[in-house]
Design a protein around this motif. Sequence first.
Motif, PDB file in Angstrom:
ATOM      1  N   ALA A 185      82.769 103.653  -0.600  1.00  4.61           N
ATOM      2  CA  ALA A 185      82.701 103.458  -2.048  1.00  4.61           C
ATOM      3  C   ALA A 185      81.597 104.318  -2.652  1.00  4.61           C
ATOM      4  O   ALA A 185      80.537 104.510  -2.045  1.00  4.61           O
ATOM      5  N   THR A 186      81.844 104.787  -3.889  1.00  6.49           N
ATOM      6  CA  THR A 186      80.883 105.692  -4.523  1.00  6.49           C
ATOM      7  C   THR A 186      80.357 105.184  -5.862  1.00  6.49           C
ATOM      8  O   THR A 186      79.266 105.612  -6.277  1.00  6.49           O
ATOM      9  N   THR A 187      81.086 104.288  -6.550  1.00  4.66           N
ATOM     10  CA  THR A 187      80.653 103.892  -7.900  1.00  4.66           C
ATOM     11  C   THR A 187      80.476 102.392  -8.068  1.00  4.66           C
ATOM     12  O   THR A 187      79.415 101.937  -8.490  1.00  4.66           O
ATOM     13  N   ARG A 188      81.517 101.604  -7.755  1.00  4.82           N
ATOM     14  CA  ARG A 188      81.387 100.165  -7.992  1.00  4.82           C
ATOM     15  C   ARG A 188      82.325  99.371  -7.081  1.00  4.82           C
ATOM     16  O   ARG A 188      83.381  99.859  -6.669  1.00  4.82           O
ATOM     17  N   ILE A 189      81.889  98.146  -6.793  1.00  5.41           N
ATOM     18  CA  ILE A 189      82.699  97.198  -6.027  1.00  5.41           C
ATOM     19  C   ILE A 189      82.595  95.848  -6.731  1.00  5.41           C
ATOM     20  O   ILE A 189      81.493  95.330  -6.933  1.00  5.41           O
ATOM     21  N   ILE A 198      87.653  98.346  -5.477  1.00  7.73           N
ATOM     22  CA  ILE A 198      86.746  99.419  -5.047  1.00  7.73           C
ATOM     23  C   ILE A 198      86.951 100.655  -5.910  1.00  7.73           C
ATOM     24  O   ILE A 198      88.065 101.184  -6.014  1.00  7.73           O
ATOM     25  N   ASP A 199      85.866 101.093  -6.562  1.00  9.55           N
ATOM     26  CA  ASP A 199      85.841 102.333  -7.353  1.00  9.55           C
ATOM     27  C   ASP A 199      86.921 102.379  -8.424  1.00  9.55           C
ATOM     28  O   ASP A 199      87.369 103.468  -8.819  1.00  9.55           O
ATOM     29  N   ALA A 236      75.901  99.419   0.429  1.00  8.89           N
ATOM     30  CA  ALA A 236      76.491 100.097  -0.727  1.00  8.89           C
ATOM     31  C   ALA A 236      75.591  99.939  -1.950  1.00  8.89           C
ATOM     32  O   ALA A 236      75.340 100.899  -2.694  1.00  8.89           O
ATOM     33  N   HIS A 237      75.122  98.717  -2.171  1.00 12.49           N
ATOM     34  CA  HIS A 237      74.221  98.446  -3.300  1.00 12.49           C
ATOM     35  C   HIS A 237      72.959  99.303  -3.200  1.00 12.49           C
ATOM     36  O   HIS A 237      72.506  99.884  -4.205  1.00 12.49           O
ATOM     37  N   VAL A 273      75.726 102.014  -5.438  1.00 14.85           N
ATOM     38  CA  VAL A 273      77.008 101.463  -5.855  1.00 14.85           C
ATOM     39  C   VAL A 273      76.765 100.149  -6.593  1.00 14.85           C
ATOM     40  O   VAL A 273      75.996  99.307  -6.119  1.00 14.85           O
ATOM     41  N   ARG A 274      77.390  99.958  -7.748  1.00 15.00           N
ATOM     42  CA  ARG A 274      77.247  98.701  -8.468  1.00 15.00           C
ATOM     43  C   ARG A 274      78.108  97.636  -7.794  1.00 15.00           C
ATOM     44  O   ARG A 274      79.321  97.792  -7.686  1.00 15.00           O
TER      45      ARG A 274
END
Length: 252
Positions: A133-137, A199-200, A156-157, A161-162
């Motif tokens: 993941a690159t942006t948000r979960i 995811i993303d 991830a956080h 990653v949000r």
Amino acid sequence: RVVVDDRDCPAASCFVDALTPADRVTIVRDARAALMHHKFAIADGSRLWVGSGNLTQRSFCTDLNNAIVIEEPTIIARYQSVFDRMYTAMAFGPVAVEGGTTGGIYTVYFSPETPTSMAPGWMNAMIAAIDAATTRIDLMIFAWTRTEISDALIAAHMRGVRVRALVAPTYASDVPAQALLAAGADVRVAGVHSKVMIIDGSTVITGSANWSENAWSNNENSLWIADAAVATAFTAEFDARYAGAAAATPVP
């Protein structure tokens, strides 16, 4: 043709036993210690209903659940093969690791796999997706006891990653949710029975499988949907529920 678990739908005291006529209704019960935890129905071999909700008043009227209707032949055929194994062969236990089955925008994984002491394929794939993941979960989860997933979410956080989580009250005090909260991620509490990860903004993971040790032995499905429009719909539901949820509190 109906397959149910004997613990929550015992013979002679379950609503399915009232189905008539008997010559056109057959009921098969899973009598293992582990649960037949699927929630899906196939109509005319061409339409699949699958989700997180049980056929109970609580699931339909109180808890937060989700379902999707699918008409993709490859995916329906895979669910049908799992149903037939349970219904015809009365085989509910572990099978060899089979990997996911993909049709169109969907991929589905089934468990239990052998050995049940090892993480099933859907969980390994979920952790890999979190790692990528690159942006948000965003996630909505009922039973959450596996720290492998919280470890991946924390990582991830920490890399930017949000991560936002809606967790059922019963499990908000357990180690995974508490660890995610302690790491600084947004964790809130609501009457969630869904098992969803977005995811993303492009992939949705749903199905019957909780993120728990029991899910390794239960009969489960994990449905992945690679579609931005579907992800947008799930995100809209998440946002609405998240806005009204209470913040999780740390456990001393």
